[in-house]
Each structure stands twice: as C-alpha cells, then as structure tokens.
Write an enzyme that holds these catalytic residues in place. Structure first.
Site, short mmCIF file in Angstrom:
data_model
loop_
_atom_site.label_atom_id
_atom_site.label_comp_id
_atom_site.label_asym_id
_atom_site.label_seq_id
_atom_site.Cartn_x
_atom_site.Cartn_y
_atom_site.Cartn_z
N LYS A 97 62.61 24.59 42.57
CA LYS A 97 61.52 24.75 41.61
C LYS A 97 61.06 23.42 40.98
CE LYS A 97 63.39 24.36 37.26
NZ LYS A 97 64.74 24.78 36.96
N HIS A 140 75.42 24.58 32.96
CA HIS A 140 74.31 23.63 33.03
C HIS A 140 74.19 22.93 31.69
CE1 HIS A 140 70.31 22.02 34.03
NE2 HIS A 140 69.93 22.42 32.84
N GLU A 151 73.52 20.67 40.57
CA GLU A 151 72.12 21.03 40.85
C GLU A 151 71.17 19.98 40.28
OE1 GLU A 151 71.33 24.99 39.39
OE2 GLU A 151 73.25 25.72 40.13
C1 LIG Z 1 65.63 23.62 36.84
C2 LIG Z 1 67.01 23.85 37.20
C3 LIG Z 1 67.92 22.81 37.33
C4 LIG Z 1 67.52 21.37 37.24
O1 LIG Z 1 67.65 20.76 36.07
P1 LIG Z 1 67.33 19.22 36.07
O2 LIG Z 1 67.42 18.91 34.63
O3 LIG Z 1 65.97 19.04 36.64
O4 LIG Z 1 68.36 18.57 36.91
C5 LIG Z 1 69.19 23.10 37.74
N1 LIG Z 1 69.57 24.36 37.98
C6 LIG Z 1 68.71 25.38 37.87
C7 LIG Z 1 69.19 26.74 38.17
C8 LIG Z 1 67.42 25.17 37.47
O5 LIG Z 1 66.58 26.21 37.38
#
Ligand SMILES: *Cc1c(COP(=O)(O)O)cnc(C)c1O
Length: 450
Positions: free
Chosen positions: A69, A197, A271
């Site tokens: 995305k 995250h 990710e």
């Molecule tokens: C958008 C997203 C990320 C990316 O985050 P960044 O800050 O761009 O690295 C990682 N994991 C998921 C599931 C996301 O939707």
C-alpha cells in the site's frame, strides 16, 4: 524522453555514467513545458537497490516484507521482487498484483487488521497463509474462511512520547492474547507468531524494548497452549535514514539475541514501507495560478511575525494537491519545503508564500507558510521524498489525473541489482538506455532522447 511511459508499459531509463536525477528532472521539465505542464514524478529505482543493500548490511537476517500500500507502482514492485523482498498485502487486489509478478505465496503475508471474508477466501485459494489478527471476531472469520491460516497475533505498542496511553487502534493486549489462544484452540486455528508495529513518528526506542518483551510473553503463553510459534514481525516505521535504522538495530539486536536467539528457530521479519520508497520519488508540479495577498487582508496564520509591512504575501496554486499526491497532508504536516526549479539569484528577495492544490477546497493546502522567491504562473516546484502514499492507486477525483511517472536507474545501481537477484524477462525488457544528456543542448536532448 519519449521512451519513458507510465504504468503497464512502463520503462526505466538506464542513465549513462555522469547523468543524474537532476538531469532527468531538467529533461522532463523541458518536455512538459512544451506539452501542457502536467505534474510528474521521477522515480529513481536505484534508490530501492541501495536501500535494500543498507537493510541487508544493518538489519540482516531480519527479512523485509514490503507493504504494497505504500507505493504499488509496477517499477517498485518488480524491482523489490527481484531483490528478494517479500510483500505485505492489505487487500485482494494487492495480493493479485504481486502474484501477477510471480511472487510465491510464502513471500506474501496478509496484514489487514479488518479483513473481508471474501478476501480471506481469496488468500486461502492462493495459498497465502500468514495473516495478522487482533480480535476474536476476526479469528472466527478467519477460521471459517481459511482453515490453513497461520496467524500472527498483533499486539499493541505504547508510544509514551506521543502522550498516548496505548496505541489501541490496532493490536491487542497481552491479556487478550490468552483469550485469543483459547479461541484458536477451540476453533483449531494455528497461531505461529506475533506482530507489532512501532510508528515512524515514535521517537522513543523504549517502545521496541517493551514490544519485544511483550512478544516473548506471548511466545511463552503459546507454549502452554501447545502452539508452535516461529515468526516475529517487528512491523514498519523505518524512515529510510541509516542513522535511525542503526539506532533501532542497536536497541533491538541484544533483545532479539536473548529472547529469540537463532537456535530458537524464530524467523524475525519486518514491514519497511516508507523505508524503501519515500526517498526514491521526486514530484515536479507546476504553478497554475497566483494571488497576491495585501497586508491588510486576511493573512495565513503565523505570517505576521516574519514579514515587513510593505511586503506582499503570495498564494500559489499548483496542479497537484491533497486529493492526489499530497494525500498524506490531510493527516500529517508535510515537512519538506519545495525547491524552486528556475534559477534565481542568491540575493533575490524571499516572500511569505502558501501553496495550495488545484481543487479550490479549503482542505487542499499543501504548505501553509514558507519563504520563496516570487514565482510566476508556469514555474516549476520540486518536492522530494514523495515516494510513499498514493502512488500506484487509481483515483480520479474531480477529473484529477495522476501525474506521469518516469523511472530511472544508474548503471552502478543496475549492476548491484543484478548481483542481488535474477530480474524477470519482463523487467529487463523495460530498461532502455538514456544517452548522456548533460553534454547536449536542450534541443538536442529533446530530440535524441525522444
Ligand atoms: C503501512 C504499513 C506499514 C508501513 O509502515 P512504514 O512506516 O511505511 O514502514 C507496515 N505494515 C503495515 C501492515 C502497514 O499497513
């Protein structure tokens, strides 16, 4: 520059020794000035190659899964696929997109916290098994639609610096993990790991320490339930700065060594989204309208302190805005001040200026207040670090046309890419040679590269 095309039949200009991104931008601006002055991107795909090398140097063996995305343009996906990066998809269309590139299902994870049943079925059919889950309703939905799913329990992280209690929008608590494991046992769903995250805006690296410790607790809990856990996903939030990457690594490495040592057989993945693409794309926009605001008229906030009474304040409208490439402006401030493309004297006076998109909508403000030399309609502004956001999405708001994308790569990055992996035939066909443009006059450039 006629060799450059966007989307399905895109091509990547391979730059001769000595030619730079700035030359490509000059060339494109030269051409667009004659053909309607549309906004456009230049994507330096070599940046992806270099960012991947940096990732391998600092973060290996943590395997990156790129969140589609962030930028789903074909050039980006194909280069990352060639480099052996995995993909994190949030929808059926994203899964289909990377499958079409020949990416195998083991290299795809499904990370949407709120998945549609039909899309879970799609993943099941495609053999995409690893998916994230943070509540029991989602768990039940997955068990009905994908009996072979392998779940990563998404745990919430705490960003103390943001003044939030808990970033509870997505992700669950440790207590609820126990409940989810009970449900999963009952439903016969496999749980194989933990995901968290930490947002890129989080400045406190302690958050990682808490998250990894929490993850270890969940692994221990899973053992009680008899789940065989083998995956830890540390999410995204990497800005692309080498310093930040090293700082994060410095904090997480000792913890991973203790809690998830190699012998444990746990694969650690991440990710990184912005990390790969942000710095790779530069956007050029054109000034389509201009207003001079008199001193005694309404001023943009914060302008008063910085100006002299007799100086004008300028409002410029450009041909891309928050309903296009600047979508992230709706939720967060854009830090970058654009570069003015035309040459101007060092001592040229600067004026308080605000930048607006073309929609005439009051939300469509891109830069509230910055100092720029006086611009004319038809001048170009350059925004760098524009690679992450809406690129690759199809949208036509108010007849808004997506900017064209010109891809480029330097020869040395091209060499590195080939060292890293085998590019598909279709990718290789997209490369074309750009003769060294710098020695040529603009007229020659225009015709030679055409
Ligand atoms: C958008 C997203 C990320 C990316 O985050 P960044 O800050 O761009 O690295 C990682 N994991 C998921 C599931 C996301 O939707």
């Amino acid at each position: 520059m006629k060799g450059f095309l966007e989307d399905a039949n895109y091509s990547i200009g391979l730059l001769d020794e000595g030619a730079t991104l700035a030359d490509v931008i000059d060339n494109c601006i030269y051409e667009h000035t004659h053909t309607g002055k549309k906004a456009f991107y230049v994507g330096d795909l070599g940046k992806l190659v270099r960012n991947n090398i940096q990732w391998q140097n600092v973060m290996a063996p943590i395997k990156p899964f790129y969140p589609v995305k962030c930028n789903s343009t074909p050039g980006v996906l194909e280069i990352l696929g060639t480099l052996g990066v995995g993909f994190a998809c949030s929808s059926k269309s994203e899964m289909a997109l990377v499958q079409d590139l020949g990416i195998s299902p083991e290299n795809i994870i499904y990370t949407n916290p709120c998945k549609q049943a039909s899309q879970i079925k799609y993943a099941a059919k495609a053999g995409i098994n690893i998916m994230t889950c943070d509540n029991d309703i989602e768990l039940k939905k997955i068990s009905r639609n994908h009996p072979n799913a392998k779940l990563l329990l998404h745990i919430a992280t705490e960003d103390i610096t943001a003044g939030e209690e808990m970033n509870m929008k997505f992700g669950t608590t440790l207590k609820n993990c126990r409940h989810l494991m009970e449900c999963a046992k009952e439903l016969g769903v496999q749980i194989v790991g933990v995901k968290f995250h930490v947002s890129g805006s989080c400045k406190d690296l302690q958050t990682y320490i808490h998250a990894i410790s929490d993850a270890r607790c969940v692994f221990d809990m899973a053992e009680e339930f008899g789940f065989k856990m083998n995956m830890l996903d540390i999410g995204g939030g990497f800005t692309g700065s080498e310093l930040q990457l090293e700082e994060v690594n410095h904090v997480i490495r000792p913890l991973l060594d203790v809690y998830f040592p190699k012998e444990s057989g746990v694969n650690v993945i991440a990710e990184p989204g912005c990390y790969y693409v942000s710095s790779a794309f530069t956007l050029a926009v054109n000034v389509i309208a201009k207003k001079t605001v008199e001193y005694d008229k309404l001023l943009p906030s914060g302008v008063e302190q910085t100006r002299n009474d007799d100086e004008p304040v300028f409002t410029y409208y450009i041909n891309d805005g928050v309903y296009g490439s600047f979508a992230s402006k709706l939720s967060e401030k854009l830090n970058t001040i654009p570069e003015v493309h035309k040459k101007y004297k060092e001592d040229e006076p600067l004026f308080a200026s605000s930048l607006w998109g073309p929609s005439c909508d009051e939300l469509d403000q891109i830069v509230e207040n910055c100092l720029l030399p006086e611009l004319s309609v038809g001048d170009w502004l350059i925004f760098d670090n524009m690679g992450s956001g809406t690129l690759g999405e199809q949208s036509t708001f108010n007849d808004y046309q997506r900017p064209l994308i010109y891809y480029m790569m330097s020869f040395s990055d091209w060499d590195e890419m080939q060292d890293a992996g085998i590019a598909s035939d279709t990718l290789m066909k997209n490369f074309f040679f750009v003769p060294s443009c710098i020695q040529l006059s603009p007229e020659e450039r225009f015709s030679t590269a055409a």
